[in-house]
Design a protein around this motif. Structure first.
Motif, mmCIF file in Angstrom:
data_model
loop_
_atom_site.group_PDB
_atom_site.id
_atom_site.type_symbol
_atom_site.label_atom_id
_atom_site.label_comp_id
_atom_site.label_asym_id
_atom_site.label_seq_id
_atom_site.Cartn_x
_atom_site.Cartn_y
_atom_site.Cartn_z
ATOM 1 N N HIS A 119 -12.736 -16.526 28.780
ATOM 2 C CA HIS A 119 -13.944 -16.551 29.602
ATOM 3 C C HIS A 119 -15.234 -16.554 28.788
ATOM 4 O O HIS A 119 -16.321 -16.509 29.357
ATOM 5 N N GLY A 120 -15.125 -16.591 27.463
ATOM 6 C CA GLY A 120 -16.308 -16.694 26.616
ATOM 7 C C GLY A 120 -17.075 -15.401 26.420
ATOM 8 O O GLY A 120 -18.222 -15.428 25.972
ATOM 9 N N HIS A 121 -16.469 -14.262 26.715
ATOM 10 C CA HIS A 121 -17.169 -12.984 26.528
ATOM 11 C C HIS A 121 -17.221 -12.567 25.066
ATOM 12 O O HIS A 121 -18.145 -11.861 24.659
ATOM 13 N N VAL A 122 -16.214 -12.971 24.294
ATOM 14 C CA VAL A 122 -16.145 -12.660 22.865
ATOM 15 C C VAL A 122 -15.499 -13.828 22.136
ATOM 16 O O VAL A 122 -14.835 -14.668 22.760
ATOM 17 N N ALA A 123 -15.678 -13.866 20.822
ATOM 18 C CA ALA A 123 -15.046 -14.914 20.020
ATOM 19 C C ALA A 123 -13.640 -14.517 19.589
ATOM 20 O O ALA A 123 -12.785 -15.373 19.371
ATOM 21 N N LYS A 124 -13.402 -13.202 19.445
ATOM 22 C CA LYS A 124 -12.105 -12.700 19.005
ATOM 23 C C LYS A 124 -11.625 -11.632 19.973
ATOM 24 O O LYS A 124 -12.424 -10.797 20.436
ATOM 25 N N VAL A 125 -10.338 -11.604 20.233
ATOM 26 C CA VAL A 125 -9.753 -10.652 21.180
ATOM 27 C C VAL A 125 -10.133 -9.217 20.821
ATOM 28 O O VAL A 125 -10.468 -8.415 21.703
ATOM 29 N N ALA A 126 -10.108 -8.874 19.547
ATOM 30 C CA ALA A 126 -10.376 -7.501 19.102
ATOM 31 C C ALA A 126 -11.802 -7.040 19.408
ATOM 32 O O ALA A 126 -12.074 -5.840 19.394
ATOM 33 N N GLU A 127 -12.703 -7.958 19.699
ATOM 34 C CA GLU A 127 -14.091 -7.598 19.982
ATOM 35 C C GLU A 127 -14.282 -7.052 21.398
ATOM 36 O O GLU A 127 -15.315 -6.453 21.683
ATOM 37 N N TRP A 128 -13.327 -7.274 22.293
ATOM 38 C CA TRP A 128 -13.490 -6.834 23.682
ATOM 39 C C TRP A 128 -13.008 -5.389 23.824
ATOM 40 O O TRP A 128 -11.842 -5.095 23.566
ATOM 41 N N PRO A 129 -13.863 -4.475 24.235
ATOM 42 C CA PRO A 129 -13.471 -3.060 24.252
ATOM 43 C C PRO A 129 -12.593 -2.625 25.425
ATOM 44 O O PRO A 129 -11.910 -1.612 25.329
ATOM 45 N N PHE A 130 -12.601 -3.365 26.523
ATOM 46 C CA PHE A 130 -11.941 -2.899 27.747
ATOM 47 C C PHE A 130 -10.568 -3.540 27.916
ATOM 48 O O PHE A 130 -10.313 -4.275 28.872
ATOM 49 N N SER A 131 -9.683 -3.242 26.984
ATOM 50 C CA SER A 131 -8.396 -3.907 26.943
ATOM 51 C C SER A 131 -7.350 -3.033 26.272
ATOM 52 O O SER A 131 -7.665 -2.296 25.334
ATOM 53 N N THR A 132 -6.122 -3.154 26.730
ATOM 54 C CA THR A 132 -5.017 -2.459 26.068
ATOM 55 C C THR A 132 -4.646 -3.148 24.757
ATOM 56 O O THR A 132 -3.767 -2.659 24.047
ATOM 57 N N PHE A 133 -5.293 -4.238 24.427
ATOM 58 C CA PHE A 133 -5.036 -4.907 23.152
ATOM 59 C C PHE A 133 -5.098 -3.913 21.991
ATOM 60 O O PHE A 133 -4.280 -3.945 21.080
ATOM 61 N N HIS A 134 -6.054 -3.013 22.043
ATOM 62 C CA HIS A 134 -6.251 -2.053 20.953
ATOM 63 C C HIS A 134 -5.053 -1.111 20.809
ATOM 64 O O HIS A 134 -4.690 -0.742 19.695
ATOM 65 N N ARG A 135 -4.444 -0.754 21.904
ATOM 66 C CA ARG A 135 -3.216 0.053 21.857
ATOM 67 C C ARG A 135 -2.089 -0.739 21.206
ATOM 68 O O ARG A 135 -1.306 -0.204 20.425
ATOM 69 N N TYR A 136 -1.998 -2.028 21.523
ATOM 70 C CA TYR A 136 -0.974 -2.889 20.928
ATOM 71 C C TYR A 136 -1.167 -2.998 19.417
ATOM 72 O O TYR A 136 -0.193 -3.026 18.667
ATOM 73 N N VAL A 137 -2.415 -3.043 18.975
ATOM 74 C CA VAL A 137 -2.689 -3.074 17.536
ATOM 75 C C VAL A 137 -2.259 -1.747 16.910
ATOM 76 O O VAL A 137 -1.568 -1.725 15.888
ATOM 77 N N GLU A 138 -2.648 -0.627 17.530
ATOM 78 C CA GLU A 138 -2.273 0.694 17.010
ATOM 79 C C GLU A 138 -0.757 0.857 16.918
ATOM 80 O O GLU A 138 -0.258 1.513 16.008
ATOM 81 N N ASN A 139 -0.030 0.264 17.850
ATOM 82 C CA ASN A 139 1.433 0.367 17.869
ATOM 83 C C ASN A 139 2.116 -0.698 17.013
ATOM 84 O O ASN A 139 3.340 -0.792 17.021
ATOM 85 N N GLY A 140 1.333 -1.522 16.318
ATOM 86 C CA GLY A 140 1.895 -2.514 15.413
ATOM 87 C C GLY A 140 2.492 -3.734 16.098
ATOM 88 O O GLY A 140 3.239 -4.494 15.484
ATOM 89 N N ILE A 141 2.154 -3.949 17.357
ATOM 90 C CA ILE A 141 2.693 -5.083 18.104
ATOM 91 C C ILE A 141 1.865 -6.342 17.847
ATOM 92 O O ILE A 141 2.403 -7.424 17.663
ATOM 93 N N TYR A 142 0.550 -6.185 17.844
ATOM 94 C CA TYR A 142 -0.357 -7.273 17.506
ATOM 95 C C TYR A 142 -1.050 -6.937 16.187
ATOM 96 O O TYR A 142 -1.345 -5.767 15.923
ATOM 97 N N ALA A 143 -1.379 -7.967 15.431
ATOM 98 C CA ALA A 143 -2.275 -7.797 14.293
ATOM 99 C C ALA A 143 -3.699 -7.744 14.840
ATOM 100 O O ALA A 143 -3.993 -8.315 15.898
ATOM 101 N N ARG A 144 -4.590 -7.066 14.157
ATOM 102 C CA ARG A 144 -5.975 -6.934 14.625
ATOM 103 C C ARG A 144 -6.631 -8.306 14.833
ATOM 104 O O ARG A 144 -7.456 -8.475 15.711
#
Length: 181
Positions: free
Chosen positions: A136-161
């Motif tokens: 949706h063009g809110h950020v250039a990189k997934v990691a830049e969006w604060p309102f997402s469980t993406f960060h939990r996935y990074v902490e758990n080693g599922i996604y790279a930052r």
């Protein structure tokens, strides 16, 4: 009246899209704490597992797994929407129909639901949830969006930052508690 057909799978995993009535508003991110509190309150009374979640300014996407024997996601959504709306001061524009029904003009009445079929379907939907702020063009990189469980996935080693899409994760890896970060 439309014939909305829902799929009810006790203990199922579901993908949802829920939108504001006025899609140009940013209410969900401005009032993220009120939304989080509504979700927490509903989860205490009607448990569900948050597999993935992203909150965008005017809509959200999430994946839940319900407890065994329970398929009632409709009550959970009704209560989340209700508690969120009740926490907000009145002031939104109301249509004649909404005024007559004594409704608020915050949420779109309906939501989109998809029952997750298998591991691949889950992985695709988790990726979609996390990629959405970029889409949706809110950020250039997934990691830049604060309102997402993406960060939990990074902490758990599922996604790279620096993840940008196309991962393949299992249900076991995806599941775990989060409160929209």
């Amino acid at each position: 009246m439309p014939d909305y057909r829902r799929n009810w799978v006790p203990g199922g995993t579901y993908f949802f899209t829920v939108a504001l009535l006025e899609r140009k508003r940013d209410l969900l991110v401005v009032e993220i704490d009120r939304l989080r509190e509504a979700v927490r309150r509903v989860k205490r009374r009607y448990p569900f597992e948050i597999v993935a979640w992203v909150v965008l300014p005017d809509h959200l996407h999430c994946i839940w797994t319900l407890p065994p024997g329970d398929a009632d996601y409709a009550t959970r959504w009704r209560l989340i929407k209700l508690l969120f709306v009740k926490s907000l001061p009145k002031g939104e524009r109301l249509s004649t129909v909404r005024k007559r029904r004594h409704e608020r003009g915050i949420w779109h009445r309906r939501y989109w639901e998809h029952t997750i079929r298998d591991e691949r379907d889950l992985a695709n939907h988790v990726d979609y949830v996390h990629w959405n702020p970029v889409k949706h063009g809110h950020v250039a990189k997934v990691a830049e969006w604060p309102f997402s469980t993406f960060h939990r996935y990074v902490e758990n080693g599922i996604y790279a930052r620096d993840w940008g899409g196309n991962s393949r994760i299992s249900t076991d890896e995806a599941c775990g508690e989060s409160e929209l970060r």
